[in-house]
Design an enzyme around this catalytic site. Sequence first.
Site, PDB file in Angstrom:
ATOM      1  N   CYS A 179       0.863  -1.194   0.000  1.00  0.00           N
ATOM      2  CA  CYS A 179       0.000   0.000   0.000  1.00  0.00           C
ATOM      3  C   CYS A 179       0.895   1.237   0.000  1.00  0.00           C
ATOM      4  CB  CYS A 179      -0.918   0.013   1.220  1.00  0.00           C
ATOM      5  SG  CYS A 179      -1.834   1.575   1.342  1.00  0.00           S
ATOM      6  N   HIS A 207      -6.568   3.190   4.152  1.00  0.00           N
ATOM      7  CA  HIS A 207      -6.687   4.119   3.020  1.00  0.00           C
ATOM      8  C   HIS A 207      -7.873   3.832   2.100  1.00  0.00           C
ATOM      9  CE1 HIS A 207      -2.535   4.844   4.374  1.00  0.00           C
ATOM     10  NE2 HIS A 207      -2.826   6.067   4.002  1.00  0.00           N
ATOM     11  N   LYS A 262     -12.034  10.497  10.676  1.00  0.00           N
ATOM     12  CA  LYS A 262     -10.577  10.603  10.580  1.00  0.00           C
ATOM     13  C   LYS A 262     -10.242  11.928   9.872  1.00  0.00           C
ATOM     14  CE  LYS A 262      -6.823   7.984   8.422  1.00  0.00           C
ATOM     15  NZ  LYS A 262      -6.420   8.715   7.243  1.00  0.00           N
ATOM     16  N   LYS A 279      -7.443  14.703   3.982  1.00  0.00           N
ATOM     17  CA  LYS A 279      -7.666  15.659   2.903  1.00  0.00           C
ATOM     18  C   LYS A 279      -8.929  15.322   2.137  1.00  0.00           C
ATOM     19  CE  LYS A 279      -4.688  18.583   1.023  1.00  0.00           C
ATOM     20  NZ  LYS A 279      -3.620  19.240   0.477  1.00  0.00           N
TER      21      LYS A 279
END
Length: 495
Positions: free
Chosen positions: A127, A147, A295, A298
């Site tokens: 990852c 992710h 969380k 961005k």
Amino acid sequence: MSEKYYITTPIYYVNAAPHIGHAYTTIAADVLARDARLRGCEVRFLVGTDENSQKNVEAAKRAEKPVREYVDEMAATWRRTWEELGITFDDFIRTTEERHVKGVEKFYNAVKASGDIYKGTYEGYYCVGCEAYLTERDLVNGQCSLHKTSPQVIKEENYFFKLSRFRGPLLTHIKEHPEFIQPEKRRNEIVRYIQDHLEDISISRATQEWGIPVPGDSTQTLYVWFDALLNYITAVGYGADEEQFQSLWPADLHLVGKDIIKFHCALWPAMLMSVGFPLPQRVFAHGFFTMGGEKISKSLGNVIDPLELSREWGRDVVRYFLFREIAFGEDGNFSLERLAERYEGELSNGLGNLVARVTKLAEAGLPSCEGGDLMGDDVKAAEEAYAKALDAIEPHTALEQVWSLIALGDALFQEQQPWTKDPKDPGRSNIVAQACELLWHIGWLLKPFMPETSAKIFDQLGGEEGSFPDLAWDVGRFSGRTVKKGESLFPRKVV
Ligand code: MSP
């Protein structure tokens, strides 16, 4: 000679500007570094940037810039951010610097000489978001659980580090040094991981161009974590200045978030064991915070810029809030409403109000300060608890102690009502001097957390002689001293 104290933060990826989560770790380290300096330690406080990562390459591509130019610009942004936040770092290491690359090459060769590197085939997941090799255990519906992206599936010839060889020595070290991994729940997590899942790890990649080439085989690039962890030694002279290295290594504290403990508490100590270096004294992993339960990321658009926040509220206010609101080590929620509440309740009406009331009364003069000791024992107990809390890396508990002293001051005034007494009455002067002495102690305790506020308090009190932690309760210091009320420390915000 004074005791050395070498403290580090993670070196952050430069694929984006710092957000409040990164500032959290860095400010915490700054509080501890400032505290250690006050205790007379010779402090070395290291920060830096992790630049040889694939994440940075992807970010450079998105920014349509050559990678080198991109990481140069971003490293400067990170450095400026810490400077503007008033972080008292002594060194800023970039992993693209020559001092680092040279040290990494030397270290790789030393591990190879120990017989801990071999060539093999890696077949599995990778990852890029984590910069980590994942196993089936780490996947949820075939995606990286952190992710939420599909990992790369790779099969390539790589160099491997014999991590599994260190299972026994790592477990023994952790058992014999309970302070090595803190808090305890993280230690238990790591012990389970080492016992059940420690495997040899690929430390090179065949298909990546950006990064440090494997010494002796430029067709391979070193795995970014193998390179990044070494910043902790390349920044203090490893491979360049043996004397400095000997005097500063091992680090006294690696402060990290809980997301990167496997690297710091298994891979890193094993690498050090392989070449016979001492291990860091302590790795402390704090918790993560979320915003509105989400969380911080961005893509969710909930990233808070620590500079903007500090410009709006003041650096000290942000420092105070971060450590007062969330128990360090635990996860917590970050909320601007809570920040506003604490600002008004604890800073404006609490600390600010007490300082204003005391200094206003003290302006009338303090001829007599002889009336005994109204609070000395309580203050001493709070100072001891504060020191113990910072030793245990519990900044929230340390701040609680400071606010218990503010409550003590409020109670004293409530009880004695000095403003009802004649300014020439020695009884009044004595009570006000006691309150000044209390503020003087509060000023010292606030130094690591709120350095600017502390300086303003001392300014109003007419000086800050003394040294922490040997603060005696000495009301006499205010006898005849000039105290001057200053501007409001935390003016009310018009919302
Ligand atoms: N480059 C590696 C570290 C190498 S150290 C040899 C890395 N970088 S990172 O940019 O992803 O930073 C991760 C760290 O940032 C966490 O361990 C933590 O210190 C901090 N945080 C990032 N987001 C955070 C929160 N939301 N909350 C608290 N800390 C956060 O991993």
